[in-house]
Design an enzyme around this catalytic site. Structure first.
Site, PDB file in Angstrom:
ATOM      1  N   GLY B  16       0.830  -1.201   0.000  1.00  0.00           N
ATOM      2  CA  GLY B  16       0.000   0.000   0.000  1.00  0.00           C
ATOM      3  C   GLY B  16       0.862   1.246   0.000  1.00  0.00           C
ATOM      4  O   GLY B  16       1.830   1.318   0.740  1.00  0.00           O
ATOM      5  N   ARG B  77       0.727  -5.361  -6.334  1.00  0.00           N
ATOM      6  CA  ARG B  77       0.851  -6.660  -5.689  1.00  0.00           C
ATOM      7  C   ARG B  77       1.469  -7.625  -6.691  1.00  0.00           C
ATOM      8  O   ARG B  77       1.244  -7.521  -7.898  1.00  0.00           O
ATOM      9  CB  ARG B  77      -0.527  -7.169  -5.282  1.00  0.00           C
ATOM     10  CG  ARG B  77      -0.866  -6.814  -3.838  1.00  0.00           C
ATOM     11  CD  ARG B  77      -2.275  -7.200  -3.514  1.00  0.00           C
ATOM     12  NE  ARG B  77      -3.220  -6.332  -4.230  1.00  0.00           N
ATOM     13  CZ  ARG B  77      -4.533  -6.538  -4.247  1.00  0.00           C
ATOM     14  NH1 ARG B  77      -5.056  -7.570  -3.630  1.00  0.00           N
ATOM     15  NH2 ARG B  77      -5.334  -5.700  -4.906  1.00  0.00           N
ATOM     16  N   ASP B 108       5.185  -4.593   6.076  1.00  0.00           N
ATOM     17  CA  ASP B 108       5.745  -5.885   6.470  1.00  0.00           C
ATOM     18  C   ASP B 108       5.822  -6.880   5.310  1.00  0.00           C
ATOM     19  O   ASP B 108       6.823  -7.581   5.145  1.00  0.00           O
ATOM     20  CB  ASP B 108       5.009  -6.476   7.688  1.00  0.00           C
ATOM     21  CG  ASP B 108       3.512  -6.532   7.480  1.00  0.00           C
ATOM     22  OD1 ASP B 108       3.042  -6.180   6.380  1.00  0.00           O
ATOM     23  OD2 ASP B 108       2.820  -6.958   8.423  1.00  0.00           O
ATOM     24  N   THR B 131       4.578   2.766   5.463  1.00  0.00           N
ATOM     25  CA  THR B 131       3.183   2.329   5.597  1.00  0.00           C
ATOM     26  C   THR B 131       2.459   3.289   6.522  1.00  0.00           C
ATOM     27  O   THR B 131       3.040   3.747   7.509  1.00  0.00           O
ATOM     28  CB  THR B 131       3.086   0.892   6.156  1.00  0.00           C
ATOM     29  OG1 THR B 131       1.749   0.690   6.642  1.00  0.00           O
ATOM     30  CG2 THR B 131       4.036   0.656   7.319  1.00  0.00           C
ATOM     31  N   ASP B 133       0.236   2.466   8.456  1.00  0.00           N
ATOM     32  CA  ASP B 133      -0.291   1.714   9.603  1.00  0.00           C
ATOM     33  C   ASP B 133       0.588   1.787  10.845  1.00  0.00           C
ATOM     34  O   ASP B 133       0.134   1.464  11.941  1.00  0.00           O
ATOM     35  CB  ASP B 133      -0.492   0.251   9.212  1.00  0.00           C
ATOM     36  CG  ASP B 133      -1.414   0.107   8.007  1.00  0.00           C
ATOM     37  OD1 ASP B 133      -2.289   0.968   7.832  1.00  0.00           O
ATOM     38  OD2 ASP B 133      -1.245  -0.853   7.235  1.00  0.00           O
ATOM     39  N   ASP B 135       2.795  -0.162  11.896  1.00  0.00           N
ATOM     40  CA  ASP B 135       2.789  -1.454  12.588  1.00  0.00           C
ATOM     41  C   ASP B 135       4.091  -2.239  12.420  1.00  0.00           C
ATOM     42  O   ASP B 135       4.066  -3.462  12.287  1.00  0.00           O
ATOM     43  CB  ASP B 135       1.603  -2.298  12.100  1.00  0.00           C
ATOM     44  CG  ASP B 135       1.637  -2.524  10.602  1.00  0.00           C
ATOM     45  OD1 ASP B 135       2.466  -1.885   9.908  1.00  0.00           O
ATOM     46  OD2 ASP B 135       0.844  -3.341  10.118  1.00  0.00           O
ATOM     47  N   ARG B 177      -5.386  -1.132   9.173  1.00  0.00           N
ATOM     48  CA  ARG B 177      -5.431  -2.614   9.129  1.00  0.00           C
ATOM     49  C   ARG B 177      -5.636  -3.205  10.527  1.00  0.00           C
ATOM     50  O   ARG B 177      -6.604  -2.870  11.178  1.00  0.00           O
ATOM     51  CB  ARG B 177      -4.167  -3.144   8.464  1.00  0.00           C
ATOM     52  CG  ARG B 177      -4.198  -2.861   6.946  1.00  0.00           C
ATOM     53  CD  ARG B 177      -3.204  -3.744   6.235  1.00  0.00           C
ATOM     54  NE  ARG B 177      -1.937  -3.770   6.973  1.00  0.00           N
ATOM     55  CZ  ARG B 177      -0.950  -4.617   6.768  1.00  0.00           C
ATOM     56  NH1 ARG B 177      -1.058  -5.516   5.817  1.00  0.00           N
ATOM     57  NH2 ARG B 177       0.155  -4.551   7.465  1.00  0.00           N
TER      58      ARG B 177
END
Lengths: 328, 328, 328, 328
Positions: B16, B77, B108, B131, B133, B135, B177
């Site tokens: 993303g 992707r 990740d 990202t 996120d 994370d 997410r």
């Protein structure tokens, strides 16, 4: 009700809120002070008029509100105001406060209320067009429309970044109720591949053709603008249909939603709201009742409310042609 | 693959997209030039590596990109890269261009790819956490997170305007997410009535209690932040449940969606991306392979990719306590 | 003054205002309510303490302030507070209101005041670092710094548009007093050709060399960031010198000025301010006096005020290296 | 020069750049493609025409430019074009490329050039009003004006935050050359205490009186808008005079400067630029030469360039009245 001289004016906002309503309220109140009037605020629209949520406004109430979205007088729907009993209660409350005249800021429903109220009780009332939908006649622009267009376009600019990075096709739904004004401007302003508005039915087949043509032309990322009130359905529904016919596309949907209603008003909305606030109070003082103050061709114009509502503006055929040429 | 000296580095973005990826690419390329290396861009991530979409980058390619959202190298992707055959093709393409080392910007999944690739082919690879996120372990912040938080908060500021004007309860869904980082910051930053994150299950009953308590305290407008990945469902689902229990509330839902991925990066993301771009290239030159460059406590730190991915960061318990105290 | 239990806390903002001060005040007050304390606001900083401009704060006072720039408690300079007589008056006013403890939000001057006051009168006092300059030790970031960087960068993005269109060289002066933090971030974040900060003297000759080198490399538009407190002079002065040596350049100067102090705080500043507001009140309740609450490495840390002021943070050598590599 | 059918159109931007110029270029080029014309870009305005910096434009050149400030065709001043020799060279270059017609985007100076060129060489030329100053007749708005007003107002909103926090009086200087349009809109839109425009001389004494009156009314923070081209001097000069008469005021000056020229164009400027781009090409195809395309009352109108320049628009007396009423 016979009014020789207006001494006390009340102002309210009603219907869906729009950026610039605070600027309009401020201008109304400040113009009232300029003419040595007493000014009142009615909270929560017609519902507040019925519940007697009426307060005298002073300078401090309108300090630092011009630049804020929303309406500090709040807005609400009122089913009771649609009944004769409700309007009677409302009128009695105005009388208690000795209020001579009314400024109503809102869209067609709100102005209809003012019109009805004037016809029944003769209370001098004037309207200011306040709605992001831009669907009122008698004014080039309604207060809030320009800000909503900017908000939509800024959001779509962000979406384009990610659409381009991933070669995706985004369906972005914008507001506007039955009117395609925000959609048209968002479509032109964001270089959209297509723009679907309630006023013009575009068959899915034609949209499919256009997207196919773009794929051939190697334009891999696309934004399609969908107005919320379209008969072909919202963005999600149309995306679903396209997905079936163009399964190789990576399709996403974003519904911009209520963020289009908020935010600090644009320069244009602040100026428009300010002019119309002055015009509304001066109009009342000049005996212009049951009209809406608007700006046409940079000049203040007063239009009978009945005409402003009925003769609702249409998306200009030329604008739609511009959309078509530029998104080919 | 033994590398004595690195001469040619390729950079790619994957997964993303996140604001600041362009700033990271620019910093990687410019640092390469500073050390007299040849720099290559791989378009569309690992998929482009397989398809040989590899291009030598010059100064002009990275001019005026720092300030733009998205990634000009694009992202995609790649299912093929998950197969040994795909990775073989990819490696052969790198060899064709004489590429010695790789900088991978992504989340990740993207870093896992770099790790695998390094283990299989020994090609020096270093990761940059990109990202929204946030994370990933091994860095206080990931590139894109700060901008996404700002975008979310600016949108919620607009929503609050209309929520307040109408005394409404809004459920606003933010991205992230499986991680609640954006939600936590949006919750603190927007004075939300409640914040629902994937890491902490909040029973609907407790949310109902809190909203009832607020009603008593005359706090009529409310924003509830819902992280997308929560087990209790998204904003729409939770709103539906609340509606049943608090029918008198005027409830609306806004899903912010992909606009959180775009936009000009914030100052912080530009600076972070720039530092990490420098650190990635210097790390490679110092023989630091299979690691991710991160910033911890204002200092560049290199963490083995395997650890950065596995030991994924958790929302700080203290931060959650702050949310609770401030939204009471 | 011996305090067994703290019941009444007063909060004030002092010194140059910074975005996020309102968020900090809100967090302080709300945390106070969470712990069942009575909370007071002191208006106009120490001057207001002397003039007894002290008011009990309720929930309504902190509603809808988190998202606003400036400080609703206002700020002011106080020469009288520098005198023992002034501080005595101030202390007596606190006693009149039964105030047990103090939260001071501001920069080094403001914290020095708190420190002095604590030493003289023993009134528990805790500081929150609120300044756009980021020049305090004991915290990674000060409240307001991140927003100021974003504001600077957004303004420079606009300036770059016109610089590029006309192939001009712009000298942009940013704030920061004696510290180069805003300048460093603005320099990295705007791809500046050069960044001049107070901490590092850059001879005009070197700047001239760099600009000449860029001209050769066909980089026709340039932004040079100048920190306000530099010894080589402000942007106007340096531009004048460059003009003499590079007369063929079309040179313009913009001094960003006070707009860097205002605006809605960024997500990061809102979160930081909120955390520190909670930490300040909890710190007082835990008997932590004469300290400043800061965030280091994502964790709340309390540093003696004397150390936070004296050991003033320096621009990281590594950051300056990043600037140099990326602007080559 | 007799032109039966136009086949090749060149477009250029000239004079001070304005947000929306890119959107106008894109619309011109795309409309050309729609009508199967060959389209050319002339870089750096008339200077580039003389230097033969002329390039055929394709679809890719106008991709992702609509949303960006500045002009990718760049702009420059040309003293040589003012000479007959310069114009001769320019015309010969157009002939080399077989260019039939010209679209000139710019302000009065740029349109004057087009007019002269048409008279001398008969090359069909049409103008698009592109200037932030809004000082052209024949159109309600010029491209760039709306964005500049928004930029000014957003900056002043930030300044107001700090002005209010410190009870300061700010003099903010906005652009507009000899015209007060930006100043008027900024003044109305920012609730300024006073607005000084070139068209209306306001004696310092009257400004002093107004500020004194506000002080009495306890309005402690003030913004005074000063247009750059005023005869009473710029913001710094006026601030100096006021300081002498009102020494108790804490006075600051901000000159917004060139940031008003940049930034992503507003929705309105994108739409206006797009419409005018279509209108310019269609106008040429319909044989409308030596005119400027404008929008009056939402309709495209073609005005002879000579009239658009000479009959320069004036600030509406009514608008100035609104300023006066609302800043009382």
């Amino acid at each position: 009700m016979e009014v020789t001289t207006i001494k006390r004016i009340a102002v309210l906002t009603s219907g869906g809120d729009a950026p610039g309503m605070n600027a309009a309220i401020r201008a109304v109140v400040r113009t009232g002070f300029y003419y040595n009037l007493e000014m009142f605020g009615i909270y929560r629209g017609y519902e507040g008029m019925i519940q007697n949520e009426i307060k005298k406004l002073e300078s401090k109430h309108i300090s630092h509100v011009l630049e804020r979205g929303g309406t500090f007088l709040k807005s609400a729907r009122s089913t009771e105001f649609r009944t004769p009993e409700g309007r009677k209660k409302a009128f009695e409350n105005l009388q208690k406060h000795g209020i001579d005249a009314l400024v109503v800021i809102g869209g067609d429903g709100s102005l209809t209320g003012a019109h009805l109220f004037y016809k029944e009780y003769g209370i001098p009332a004037i309207g200011i067009p306040g709605t992001i939908d831009n669907d009122l006649a008698g004014t080039d622009l309604t207060v809030g429309f320009d800000t909503a267009c900017n908000t939509a376009i800024e959001a779509i600019d962000k979406i384009r970044d990610t659409a381009t990075s991933h070669d995706r096709l985004f369906f972005v739904e914008v507001m506007g109720r039955d009117a395609g004004f925000i959609a048209i401007n968002a479509g032109i302003g964001s270089a959209a591949a297509a723009t679907l508005i309630p006023e013009k039915k575009m068959p899915i087949e034609r949209l499919v053709e256009r997207l196919k043509a773009r794929t051939k032309a190697m334009k891999q990322s696309n934004i399609v603008i969908v107005a919320e009130g379209g008969k072909s359905g919202g963005a999600a529904e149309i995306a679903e249909k396209i997905k079936k016919q163009l399964p190789y596309y990576d399709i996403k949907v974003t519904i911009l939603g209520h963020l289009q209603r908020g935010g600090a008003p644009s320069a244009m909305d602040r100026v428009l709201a300010s002019k119309l606030g002055v015009a509304a109070v001066e109009g009342l003082l000049q005996g212009k009742y049951d009209v809406m103050a608007g700006v046409i061709n940079n000049k203040v114009v007063y239009t009978p409310i009945a005409k402003a509502i009925v003769g609702s503006k249409e998306v200009d055929e030329d604008d739609f042609r511009v959309v078509r040429i530029l998104s080919t």
